[in-house]
Scaffold this active site. Structure first.
Site, PDB file in Angstrom:
ATOM      1  N   ARG A  20     -11.887  -0.392  -6.545  1.00  0.00           N
ATOM      2  CA  ARG A  20     -11.594  -0.535  -5.113  1.00  0.00           C
ATOM      3  C   ARG A  20     -11.238   0.808  -4.471  1.00  0.00           C
ATOM      4  O   ARG A  20     -11.440   1.030  -3.302  1.00  0.00           O
ATOM      5  CB  ARG A  20     -10.429  -1.521  -4.962  1.00  0.00           C
ATOM      6  CG  ARG A  20     -10.062  -1.777  -3.540  1.00  0.00           C
ATOM      7  CD  ARG A  20      -9.109  -2.945  -3.395  1.00  0.00           C
ATOM      8  NE  ARG A  20      -9.247  -3.475  -2.062  1.00  0.00           N
ATOM      9  CZ  ARG A  20      -8.574  -3.039  -1.020  1.00  0.00           C
ATOM     10  NH1 ARG A  20      -7.687  -2.108  -1.156  1.00  0.00           N
ATOM     11  NH2 ARG A  20      -8.792  -3.530   0.183  1.00  0.00           N
TER      12      ARG A  20
ATOM     13  N   CYS B 293       0.837  -1.213   0.000  1.00  0.00           N
ATOM     14  CA  CYS B 293       0.000   0.000   0.000  1.00  0.00           C
ATOM     15  C   CYS B 293       0.861   1.248   0.000  1.00  0.00           C
ATOM     16  O   CYS B 293       1.893   1.282   0.663  1.00  0.00           O
ATOM     17  CB  CYS B 293      -0.818   0.102   1.280  1.00  0.00           C
ATOM     18  SG  CYS B 293      -1.889  -1.258   1.576  1.00  0.00           S
TER      19      CYS B 293
HETATM   20  P1  XMP Z   1      -0.553  -7.238   3.711  1.00  0.00           P
HETATM   21  O1  XMP Z   1       0.217  -6.342   4.625  1.00  0.00           O
HETATM   22  O2  XMP Z   1      -0.958  -8.504   4.378  1.00  0.00           O
HETATM   23  O3  XMP Z   1      -1.890  -6.438   3.359  1.00  0.00           O
HETATM   24  O4  XMP Z   1       0.175  -7.468   2.439  1.00  0.00           O
HETATM   25  C1  XMP Z   1      -2.963  -6.975   2.626  1.00  0.00           C
HETATM   26  C2  XMP Z   1      -4.041  -5.938   2.479  1.00  0.00           C
HETATM   27  O5  XMP Z   1      -3.554  -4.764   1.803  1.00  0.00           O
HETATM   28  C3  XMP Z   1      -4.664  -4.045   1.260  1.00  0.00           C
HETATM   29  N1  XMP Z   1      -4.304  -3.638  -0.094  1.00  0.00           N
HETATM   30  C4  XMP Z   1      -4.004  -2.385  -0.466  1.00  0.00           C
HETATM   31  N2  XMP Z   1      -4.057  -1.227   0.218  1.00  0.00           N
HETATM   32  N3  XMP Z   1      -3.295  -0.056  -1.695  1.00  0.00           N
HETATM   33  C5  XMP Z   1      -3.711  -0.042  -0.406  1.00  0.00           C
HETATM   34  O6  XMP Z   1      -3.774   1.023   0.207  1.00  0.00           O
HETATM   35  C6  XMP Z   1      -3.226  -1.195  -2.450  1.00  0.00           C
HETATM   36  O7  XMP Z   1      -2.847  -1.160  -3.618  1.00  0.00           O
HETATM   37  C7  XMP Z   1      -3.613  -2.407  -1.796  1.00  0.00           C
HETATM   38  N4  XMP Z   1      -3.712  -3.680  -2.230  1.00  0.00           N
HETATM   39  C8  XMP Z   1      -4.154  -4.409  -1.160  1.00  0.00           C
HETATM   40  C9  XMP Z   1      -5.849  -4.979   1.306  1.00  0.00           C
HETATM   41  O8  XMP Z   1      -6.702  -4.517   2.328  1.00  0.00           O
HETATM   42  C10 XMP Z   1      -5.220  -6.322   1.625  1.00  0.00           C
HETATM   43  O9  XMP Z   1      -6.104  -7.199   2.262  1.00  0.00           O
END
Ligand code: XMP
Length: 496
Positions: A435, A322
């Protein structure tokens, strides 16, 4: 709720800023720890682990892996077509079933090549043959791996290779499916040494099947997350746009999905409309809303939508891929968000009932940029802070079961897999712009990036270790289950 260090009150803190202090004298073994908790109001998991709906994390293979080990997978929607996501749901539902009520069926005129195609798509060779090639039509025979394994004549009709009806031992629907009596079917399978038992009705029409393989899998994975019919459970993510979500929910419900995650970087009002629609049209589906990051939002959703919503997904910007916090200055330290949201949900429980919260993101994996390394302890910290379950992306993306190929990275001199945020420009080339609420605009500001995660091999060895680690953490603290952890944990601040 657990005891939170006074130094943490009114502060923003991450998992790495806290530790759980053991104050008890444990008198039980690690493997006695029970990790059962609520994923949604109705669905309990025996391992509180959820795989994230991301296109480098959860398709059918990951969902199967998670469910077999007591967790659950949420299948992403970043496919070209809705049908592709639904196919993944079907694969999970077919993987391990008691009675397979919608088996793949062919007709005597289909060809050997069709059997190979089915194997490519679903991973099995055994296919019942009916008069017109559909379910509920008269049973004509069965084709199994043995019948086709050395054949190269792909054009030969199945009629020529199948074991015909007269030679088949079958069971009757009234003795099995109608009574939901899997044991009865199991006994026939064992007695006659069958691989597949076909089930017919009084007119000899095919109605279901049971396989020996499935029955054995049931025994191998005692924690597996299953529905009443012994099918593995899975959820899908749907867009936070009512019109788009409607189609997806209808098809997924037909395929037997257990619930939906209404997916958005930050929850917005249209989600409540989707939740209402889903509950009214498909009351059996559980509905999760999110993402949210504060107790105030929890309160708003619970007041307005607690009848339509069965769980909340917590986390704004903590994910490994993120960049929302850096780019938009919006988000929150994940441990504080979990504490605040879980506390709010608990307070409102008396008035609105249970509302399980999912700690989503921020369980760190080794990242060359930050050098942060995952420990199962981060999962127990999230649970101690009040989360019922923990959702992970980067932690699981390096497994064989995640979509995408492993590759050798010359810079890092090791095997890696790619992990991409759903708000990364690459992912948004498909559908995931929705999203972040930027599907309708021309200028897209990315909220995610692509990173490398270490290749971790098979999830079938990785997950049991991770789960054992969480158990060990609770055992060290003297807690036999998550409920005790959440009541009595002593959460201390670590000096910075
Ligand atoms: P981890 O830390 O386990 O997080 O890799 C997984 C979660 O990250 C979120 N997610 C995103 N959040 N931009 C964001 O701000 C993104 O591009 C993105 N892609 C995923 C999502 O909630 C996921 O479950």
């Amino acid at each position: 709720m657990a005891k939170l260090d006074k130094n943490l009150l009114n502060k923003e803190f991450q998992y790495k800023n806290i530790t759980l202090l053991p104050n008890w004298l444990p008198d039980f073994e690690r493997d006695e720890v029970d990790l059962t908790s609520y994923f949604t109001k109705k669905i309990k998991l025996k391992a509180p682990l959820v795989s994230a709906p991301m296109d480098t994390v959860t398709g059918a293979k990951m969902a199967i892996l998670m469910a077999l080990h007591g967790g659950i997978g949420v299948i992403h929607y970043n496919y070209e077509k809705i049908a592709e996501q639904i196919e993944e749901v079907e694969k999970v539902k077919r993987f391990e079933a008691g009675f397979v009520l919608n088996p793949v069926v062919l007709s005597p005129q289909n060809k050997i090549g069709d059997i190979y195609e089915i194997n490519d798509k679903y991973g099995f060779f055994s296919v019942p043959i009916t008069e017109d090639g559909t379910l509920n039509s008269k049973l004509k025979g069965i084709v199994t791996h043995r019948d086709v394994r050395y054949r190269e004549d792909m054009e030969t009709e199945l009629e020529k290779v199948m074991t015909p009806r007269e030679k088949l031992r079958v069971a009757h629907k009234i003795d099995t499916v109608d009574k939901n009596d899997l044991d009865f079917a199991n006994k026939i399978i064992k007695k006659y040494n069958l691989d597949t038992l076909l089930i017919v009705d009084e007119e000899d029409k095919l109605r279901a099947l049971v396989t020996d393989n499935d029955l054995r899998k049931n025994e191998m994975y005692p924690l597996a997350t299953k529905n009443e019919n012994k099918q593995l459970r899975t959820f899908i993510a749907v867009e936070s746009r009512l019109e788009l979500a409607k189609k997806r929910i209808g098809y997924a419900s037909d395929a037997g999905v257990d619930g939906i995650v209404v997916d958005a970087g930050i929850a917005f009002r249209e989600q409540i409309e989707i939740a209402k629609y889903s509950k009214q049209s498909f009351p059996n589906l559980e509905v999760i809303l999110g993402n949210i990051g504060s107790g105030e939002t929890v309160e708003k959703i619970m007041k307005e939508a607690s009848n339509f919503c069965d769980g909340l997904r917590i986390g704004i910007g903590p994910g490994a891929a993120c960049i929302t916090q850096q780019e938009l200055g919006t988000g929150r330290a994940q441990a504080s968000a979990v504490w605040d949201c879980a506390t709010a949900a608990k307070k409102l429980e008396a008035e609105y009932g249970l509302m399980p919260v999912i700690a989503d993101g921020g369980i760190k994996v080794l990242d060359t940029a930050t050098q942060e390394i995952t420990k199962p302890g981060d999962i127990s910290k999230a649970l101690a802070l009040g989360a019922q379950t923990v959702m992970m992306g980067s932690m699981l993306a390096g497994l064989d079961e995640a979509p995408g190929e492993k590759e050798f990275d010359y810079e890092e001199d090791r095997m890696i897999k790619k992990y991409r945020g759903m708000g990364s420009p690459e992912a948004m080339e498909r559908r995931s712009g929705v999203r972040y609420g930027i599907d309708k605009v021309k200028v897209k500001v990315p909220e995610g990036k692509v990173i490398k995660v270490p290749y971790r091999g098979s999830g079938f060895s990785f997950l049991p270790k991770l789960i054992a680690g969480v158990r060990q953490s609770l055992q060290k603290q003297g807690f036999r289950n998550i409920e005790e952890l959440q009541k009595f944990a002593d959460i201390r601040s670590l000096a910075e």
